[in-house]
Design an enzyme around this catalytic site. Structure first.
Site, PDB file in Angstrom:
ATOM      1  N   GLY A 227     111.144  72.422   3.125  1.00 48.13           N
ATOM      2  CA  GLY A 227     111.722  73.183   2.028  1.00 48.13           C
ATOM      3  C   GLY A 227     112.996  73.936   2.312  1.00 48.13           C
TER       4      GLY A 227
ATOM      5  N   ARG B  38     115.072  67.599   3.597  1.00 51.93           N
ATOM      6  CA  ARG B  38     116.466  67.815   3.221  1.00 51.93           C
ATOM      7  C   ARG B  38     117.312  68.438   4.350  1.00 51.93           C
ATOM      8  NH1 ARG B  38     117.902  68.807  -2.083  1.00 51.93           N
ATOM      9  NH2 ARG B  38     115.734  69.359  -2.472  1.00 51.93           N
TER      10      ARG B  38
ATOM     11  N   ARG C 131     120.679  63.269  -8.388  1.00 53.72           N
ATOM     12  CA  ARG C 131     120.388  64.708  -8.424  1.00 53.72           C
ATOM     13  C   ARG C 131     121.112  65.463  -9.545  1.00 53.72           C
ATOM     14  NH1 ARG C 131     121.490  67.797  -4.747  1.00 53.72           N
ATOM     15  NH2 ARG C 131     119.661  69.087  -4.940  1.00 53.72           N
TER      16      ARG C 131
ATOM     17  N   TYR D 203     118.504  67.303 -11.897  1.00 57.50           N
ATOM     18  CA  TYR D 203     118.343  68.757 -11.754  1.00 57.50           C
ATOM     19  C   TYR D 203     119.631  69.519 -12.014  1.00 57.50           C
ATOM     20  CZ  TYR D 203     115.334  66.700  -7.987  1.00 57.50           C
ATOM     21  OH  TYR D 203     114.510  65.937  -7.211  1.00 57.50           O
TER      22      TYR D 203
ATOM     23  N   CYS E 216     125.388  53.736 -18.837  1.00 58.85           N
ATOM     24  CA  CYS E 216     125.447  54.031 -20.266  1.00 58.85           C
ATOM     25  C   CYS E 216     124.498  55.162 -20.643  1.00 58.85           C
ATOM     26  CB  CYS E 216     125.112  52.768 -21.052  1.00 58.85           C
ATOM     27  SG  CYS E 216     126.216  51.445 -20.581  1.00 58.85           S
TER      28      CYS E 216
HETATM   29  C1  LIG Z   1     109.136  66.945  -0.121  1.00 58.77           C
HETATM   30  C2  LIG Z   1     108.180  67.531   0.830  1.00 58.77           C
HETATM   31  C3  LIG Z   1     108.629  68.041   2.048  1.00 58.77           C
HETATM   32  C4  LIG Z   1     110.079  68.108   2.414  1.00 58.77           C
HETATM   33  O1  LIG Z   1     110.775  68.999   1.606  1.00 58.77           O
HETATM   34  P1  LIG Z   1     112.302  69.337   1.901  1.00 58.77           P
HETATM   35  O2  LIG Z   1     112.661  70.306   0.851  1.00 58.77           O
HETATM   36  O3  LIG Z   1     113.066  68.060   1.800  1.00 58.77           O
HETATM   37  O4  LIG Z   1     112.361  69.913   3.273  1.00 58.77           O
HETATM   38  C5  LIG Z   1     107.674  68.513   2.926  1.00 58.77           C
HETATM   39  N1  LIG Z   1     106.355  68.494   2.635  1.00 58.77           N
HETATM   40  C6  LIG Z   1     105.897  68.034   1.453  1.00 58.77           C
HETATM   41  C7  LIG Z   1     104.448  68.041   1.178  1.00 58.77           C
HETATM   42  C8  LIG Z   1     106.789  67.540   0.517  1.00 58.77           C
HETATM   43  O5  LIG Z   1     106.337  67.096  -0.657  1.00 58.77           O
END
Ligand SMILES: *Cc1c(COP(=O)(O)O)cnc(C)c1O
Length: 425
Positions: A247, A287, A323, A327, A353
């Site tokens: 995350g 990410r 993206r 979002y 389109c």
């Molecule tokens: C998507 C996801 C991640 C990775 O999230 P990032 O924001 O890309 O670091 C880790 N664990 C789970 C369960 C996820 O669904």
């Protein structure tokens, strides 16, 4: 929003009016292979991983790259060879993990909708842990494992009910989300799991969202998870590891997320202060390992100035870079060979389109048809989300390593796309 003088992501520089990744001029890649084209810096990926490795050094830990961010095989190889395990969310991702030779013990299986056949395959190969997201899933996994005469290692994904302060579509740790098991049901769910013949309780898991740029939500989530660890163990169920998910955000538009090592220094302080310093820590970054390592090169096709808006039509589109459409995400867009002219303000749009097919709005750029642009921070959730909408073949991918550029995915042809289809007799 970043200005032209804002520093570029790591391993990207302008040298002699040319955008260069490591030691490869990006214009030469576009000339050799065409556009749209994704280029990734291997050094940028390894640097991002090294920050986590520094942060967790000296602790028992496992870094499982969440491959949904970018699941191209060569990218997985880079990370697996550097010591990563993999976090997967489907049977297809399990196949990718095995195809790159990842040790099954270093595979974690996340996701709310695992099927019986996915569970069977993962059990057969002996993955390290299933991160279970509901009581119903726990029951099915127990049944499948019992049938096979095996015990499935499990963590239960808890929903700590903290606000990750990110986009609602990528926030996953609040009560209204489909993810995880509510805080107040966690202990009883662990007691239930511990009583199942087909399950072996291994750890606890949480993942509160994506593109998190503040430390606070992580610290809050850690407090809640550690409270639960105490409660679960007090109820008689020992836990081996704490999986803290992924995350961590990256800099797209002047965002200032903590560095991975600084974040982990603070989190480990929390863990130590509460007497959990001996525990194995698992993490699932996606990410933050690959996002800023990639760019998407695209060619300017047409200029379409208008009364209200100026449109700059490029050959990359929402099927390559979903993206912004999904979002309203911001990606920096910079010229590959900048012109010494003032420029105009443009909406950068693709050929698909749909009015939602835009890559950037109100961007000041001096360009002519045939010029190349680089969409920055395109290493995560771009190619792995790409589609064939409008029967557009998916882009080519290149891994840059010093002055070398290796093609890691060929451009997809129309024939590739309809290979699985059947003409009527
Ligand atoms: C998507 C996801 C991640 C990775 O999230 P990032 O924001 O890309 O670091 C880790 N664990 C789970 C369960 C996820 O669904």
């Amino acid at each position: 929003m970043p200005s032209p003088s804002t520093p570029l992501p790591p391993h990207l520089v302008y040298r002699d009016h040319q955008l260069v990744m490591e030691d490869v001029a990006l214009a030469s890649l576009a000339r050799a292979h065409g556009t749209p084209l994704f280029a990734y810096s291997k050094a940028a990926i390894l640097d991002a991983l090294a920050a986590y490795q520094r942060g967790l050094a000296g602790r028992p830990h496992l870094i499982c790259y969440a491959m949904k961010a970018n699941s191209s095989l060569a990218i997985l190889q880079v990370l697996v060879r550097a010591g990563c395990g993999l976090d997967i969310v489907s049977g297809g991702e399990l196949e990718r993990a095995l195809a790159v030779g990842c040790d099954p013990e270093r595979i974690i299986f996340s996701g709310v909708g695992k099927t019986r056949s996915e569970m069977r395959h993962a059990l057969q190969v002996g993955i390290g842990c299933f991160n279970v997201e509901s009581e119903a899933e726990l029951e099915v996994l127990d049944e499948v494992a019992c049938d096979m005469g095996l015990r499935a290692p499990v963590s239960i994904r808890v929903n700590p009910n903290v606000d990750a302060k990110t986009h609602p579509y990528i926030s996953t740790g609040l009560k209204g989300n489909k993810f995880g098991i509510a805080h107040e049901r966690v202990v009883q769910t662990y007691l239930r799991a511990a009583a199942c013949k087909g399950l072996r309780v291994a750890g606890i898991d949480c993942h509160i969202g994506s593109q998190i740029t503040e430390t606070g939500p992580y610290l809050d989530a850690m407090d809640r998870v550690l409270e639960l660890v105490d409660a679960i163990e007090a109820a008689g169920v020992p836990l081996e590891h704490i999986d803290f998910g992924g995350g961590l955000g990256i800099d797209y538009a002047g965002d200032t997320p903590p560095s991975a090592d600084a974040l982990w220094r603070q989190l480990l302080e929390r863990i130590d202060a509460r007497g959990h310093g001996h525990r194995k820590i698992c993490i699932e970054p996606g990410r933050s390992l690959v996002g800023n390592a990639g760019v998407c090169l695209t060619e300017v096709l047409y200029l379409k100035p208008g009364d209200q808006k100026n449109f700059l039509i490029v050959d990359a589109a929402m099927n390559d870079l979903p993206r912004p459409a999904m979002y309203e995400a911001y990606h920096r867009i910079v010229p590959v060979q900048p012109r010494d002219e003032p420029g105009l303000v443009w909406d950068v749009v693709g050929p698909v389109c749909e009015s939602g097919d835009w890559l950037g709005r109100d961007r000041k750029l001096a360009v002519k048809p045939g010029d190349l642009l680089a969409v920055l921070s395109a290493g995560a959730y771009c190619m792995s989300m790409a589609s064939n909408y409008n029967t557009r073949g998916r882009a080519m991918e290149v891994l840059v390593d010093g002055d070398q550029a290796l093609v890691i995915r060929q451009r997809e042809s129309a024939q590739d796309q309809f290979r699985m289809e059947q003409l009527l007799p």
